[in-house]
Design a protein around this motif. Structure first.
Motif, PDB file in Angstrom:
ATOM      1  N   TRP A   5     -18.428  37.664  -8.474  1.00 24.67           N
ATOM      2  CA  TRP A   5     -18.509  38.344  -7.177  1.00 24.67           C
ATOM      3  C   TRP A   5     -17.142  38.473  -6.518  1.00 24.67           C
ATOM      4  N   PHE A   6     -16.290  37.457  -6.703  1.00 23.43           N
ATOM      5  CA  PHE A   6     -14.948  37.513  -6.124  1.00 23.43           C
ATOM      6  C   PHE A   6     -14.092  38.554  -6.838  1.00 23.43           C
ATOM      7  N   LYS A   7     -14.294  38.693  -8.127  1.00 19.51           N
ATOM      8  CA  LYS A   7     -13.567  39.691  -8.910  1.00 19.51           C
ATOM      9  C   LYS A   7     -13.931  41.102  -8.450  1.00 19.51           C
ATOM     10  N   LYS A   8     -15.229  41.372  -8.265  1.00 20.36           N
ATOM     11  CA  LYS A   8     -15.669  42.691  -7.815  1.00 20.36           C
ATOM     12  C   LYS A   8     -15.183  42.989  -6.397  1.00 20.36           C
ATOM     13  N   LEU A   9     -15.244  41.976  -5.528  1.00 17.14           N
ATOM     14  CA  LEU A   9     -14.776  42.152  -4.156  1.00 17.14           C
ATOM     15  C   LEU A   9     -13.276  42.469  -4.133  1.00 17.14           C
ATOM     16  N   SER A  10     -12.503  41.756  -4.949  1.00 15.60           N
ATOM     17  CA  SER A  10     -11.051  41.986  -5.007  1.00 15.60           C
ATOM     18  C   SER A  10     -10.746  43.394  -5.504  1.00 15.60           C
ATOM     19  N   GLN A  11     -11.466  43.841  -6.529  1.00 20.95           N
ATOM     20  CA  GLN A  11     -11.246  45.184  -7.057  1.00 20.95           C
ATOM     21  C   GLN A  11     -11.542  46.239  -5.993  1.00 20.95           C
ATOM     22  N   THR A  12     -12.640  46.067  -5.267  1.00 25.00           N
ATOM     23  CA  THR A  12     -13.005  47.044  -4.226  1.00 25.00           C
ATOM     24  C   THR A  12     -11.937  47.118  -3.147  1.00 25.00           C
ATOM     25  N   ILE A  13     -11.466  45.968  -2.691  1.00 25.56           N
ATOM     26  CA  ILE A  13     -10.445  45.929  -1.643  1.00 25.56           C
ATOM     27  C   ILE A  13      -9.151  46.585  -2.127  1.00 25.56           C
ATOM     28  N   LEU A  14      -8.804  46.358  -3.386  1.00 27.50           N
ATOM     29  CA  LEU A  14      -7.562  46.915  -3.935  1.00 27.50           C
ATOM     30  C   LEU A  14      -7.667  48.419  -4.151  1.00 27.50           C
ATOM     31  N   TYR A  15      -8.876  48.939  -4.418  1.00 22.70           N
ATOM     32  CA  TYR A  15      -9.050  50.372  -4.674  1.00 22.70           C
ATOM     33  C   TYR A  15      -9.016  51.203  -3.390  1.00 22.70           C
ATOM     34  N   ILE A  16      -9.419  50.610  -2.267  1.00 26.85           N
ATOM     35  CA  ILE A  16      -9.596  51.372  -1.019  1.00 26.85           C
ATOM     36  C   ILE A  16      -8.361  52.168  -0.602  1.00 26.85           C
ATOM     37  N   PRO A  17      -7.139  51.603  -0.624  1.00 23.30           N
ATOM     38  CA  PRO A  17      -5.976  52.372  -0.154  1.00 23.30           C
ATOM     39  C   PRO A  17      -5.765  53.696  -0.881  1.00 23.30           C
ATOM     40  N   HIS A  18      -6.204  53.786  -2.132  1.00 26.68           N
ATOM     41  CA  HIS A  18      -6.014  55.023  -2.886  1.00 26.68           C
ATOM     42  C   HIS A  18      -6.782  56.186  -2.263  1.00 26.68           C
ATOM     43  N   PHE A  19      -7.883  55.898  -1.582  1.00 29.96           N
ATOM     44  CA  PHE A  19      -8.743  56.945  -1.023  1.00 29.96           C
ATOM     45  C   PHE A  19      -8.390  57.288   0.425  1.00 29.96           C
ATOM     46  N   ILE A  20      -7.378  56.632   0.968  1.00 37.43           N
ATOM     47  CA  ILE A  20      -6.964  56.907   2.339  1.00 37.43           C
ATOM     48  C   ILE A  20      -5.920  58.012   2.335  1.00 37.43           C
ATOM     49  N   SER A  21      -6.075  59.002   3.194  1.00 33.77           N
ATOM     50  CA  SER A  21      -5.124  60.102   3.299  1.00 33.77           C
ATOM     51  C   SER A  21      -3.764  59.577   3.727  1.00 33.77           C
ATOM     52  N   TRP A  22      -2.705  60.251   3.217  1.00 32.73           N
ATOM     53  CA  TRP A  22      -1.356  59.849   3.592  1.00 32.73           C
ATOM     54  C   TRP A  22      -1.107  60.064   5.081  1.00 32.73           C
ATOM     55  N   VAL A  23      -1.819  60.972   5.707  1.00 30.74           N
ATOM     56  CA  VAL A  23      -1.689  61.165   7.156  1.00 30.74           C
ATOM     57  C   VAL A  23      -2.163  59.906   7.890  1.00 30.74           C
ATOM     58  N   ILE A  24      -3.284  59.367   7.432  1.00 25.82           N
ATOM     59  CA  ILE A  24      -3.791  58.132   8.032  1.00 25.82           C
ATOM     60  C   ILE A  24      -2.859  56.967   7.719  1.00 25.82           C
ATOM     61  N   ILE A  25      -2.364  56.922   6.474  1.00 24.72           N
ATOM     62  CA  ILE A  25      -1.430  55.859   6.102  1.00 24.72           C
ATOM     63  C   ILE A  25      -0.176  55.926   6.968  1.00 24.72           C
ATOM     64  N   LEU A  38      -6.816  40.047 -12.312  1.00 24.04           N
ATOM     65  CA  LEU A  38      -8.246  40.316 -12.134  1.00 24.04           C
ATOM     66  C   LEU A  38      -9.030  39.971 -13.399  1.00 24.04           C
ATOM     67  N   TYR A  39      -8.442  40.257 -14.542  1.00 18.16           N
ATOM     68  CA  TYR A  39      -9.106  39.978 -15.816  1.00 18.16           C
ATOM     69  C   TYR A  39      -9.302  38.474 -16.022  1.00 18.16           C
ATOM     70  N   GLU A  40      -8.360  37.691 -15.488  1.00 18.19           N
ATOM     71  CA  GLU A  40      -8.429  36.246 -15.670  1.00 18.19           C
ATOM     72  C   GLU A  40      -9.372  35.572 -14.684  1.00 18.19           C
ATOM     73  N   LEU A  41      -9.804  36.299 -13.647  1.00 20.74           N
ATOM     74  CA  LEU A  41     -10.736  35.708 -12.689  1.00 20.74           C
ATOM     75  C   LEU A  41     -12.081  35.421 -13.349  1.00 20.74           C
ATOM     76  N   LYS A  42     -12.636  34.279 -13.052  1.00 22.73           N
ATOM     77  CA  LYS A  42     -13.897  33.877 -13.677  1.00 22.73           C
ATOM     78  C   LYS A  42     -15.105  34.035 -12.754  1.00 22.73           C
ATOM     79  N   ILE A  43     -14.858  34.077 -11.436  1.00 23.13           N
ATOM     80  CA  ILE A  43     -15.975  34.223 -10.478  1.00 23.13           C
ATOM     81  C   ILE A  43     -16.285  35.706 -10.334  1.00 23.13           C
TER      82      ILE A  43
END
Length: 300
Positions: free
Chosen positions: A104-124, A97-102
């Protein structure tokens, strides 16, 4: 007198400590009184003070239980494999992620990668069943439609272990990148500029600048993770596990749940919890000592 004058001068800063200190006293140190249950034949109606002292009999009973050593083995095995598989994942993700130069794509990737942490293990757990289920899972539906046999991701011990580790990486890796990204932002950009002048490529800069700069962070997180080798969360093995893979999925946290909550053997459950805490402390101190001697990095 000097201390009192300093306190009067900066009393606002000390006032800010009231809430966090109160929190730790009430919710962290206060419950330590319950450790006495491990040394008593605890009776729910008589309470801690009214229960009879039994000394170390609870520990002798636990160490004489064959199931205890099985769940201890499973806990160490799952945590060790998690350390090997899950610990490097946030580091690699953070560097990519640090090496990404674009931007908007860097922010989008970070958001997508963070989402699973906020999902309950019951839902997972529901997602895992829908994706990896032997009869109705999406992956096995595709495999069987191509004429191949279904893979027992959740019922075969080895396949379940791989699924368990993969789900853990997916759930935690994105959130774990936050600490590494924060450390990466502190690297002096002049080091990269000097490397460009010397003709260093991207991989050489990662190896010679990025990774050495992250060494203190890596060591600190490694020591913390080693301290959790004997402790394991309840939700993940309980929800993803089942009776078919109990030989691998049954760990100390599920063992305490069965013994303490379902069977009402509070003394035994407290003994196991105290054992986890003491062994975890030994792991932390040992890892910190080894790190200080070998890499000259420590947290104490």
């Amino acid at each position: 007198m000097k201390g009192l004058s300093y306190l009067r001068r900066y009393w606002q800063l000390y006032a800010l400590l009231v809430l966090p200190v109160s929190y730790f006293i009430i919710f962290k140190y206060g419950p330590m009184y319950g450790i006495l249950i491990a040394f008593k034949d605890f009776n729910f109606f008589q309470g801690i003070n009214g229960s009879e002292w039994i000394g170390l009999d609870g520990f002798r009973e636990v160490f004489a239980m064959p199931d205890f050593y099985k769940v201890l083995r499973n806990t160490l095995m799952l945590n060790f494999l998690d350390l090997i598989v899950s610990f490097p994942a946030p580091l690699f993700l953070a560097i990519m992620l640090y090496e990404l130069k674009i931007g908007w794509f860097k922010k989008l990737s970070q958001t997508i990668l963070y989402i699973p942490h906020f999902i309950s293990w019951v839902i997972i757990g529901g997602i895992v069943l829908q994706v990896f289920g032997t009869q109705s899972g999406m992956i096995n539906n595709i495999i069987t439609s191509l004429g191949f046999d279904a893979i027992p991701f959740l019922t075969d011990k080895k396949d379940w272990l791989i699924t368990y580790l993969a789900v853990g990486v997916w759930q935690s890796a994105g959130w774990g990148t936050i600490i590494y990204l924060a450390a990466l932002t502190g690297i002096n950009r002049e080091l990269f500029e000097a490397a460009d002048v010397d003709g260093a490529g991207r991989l050489r800069k990662i190896w010679s600048i990025t990774l050495p700069s992250l060494k203190p962070t890596i060591v600190t997180l490694l020591i913390i993770n080693l301290g959790h080798m004997i402790a394991i969360g309840f939700e993940r093995p309980y929800i993803i596990g089942n009776t078919a893979v109990r030989d691998y999925a049954d760990v100390l946290s599920t063992f305490v749940y069965r013994i303490g909550i379902e069977s009402g053997q509070y003394t035994i459950a407290t003994v196991v919890g105290l054992f986890q805490a003491l062994v975890g402390l030994v792991f932390v101190l040992g890892a910190n000592y080894a790190s200080k001697k070998l890499a000259d990095q420590s947290i104490l």
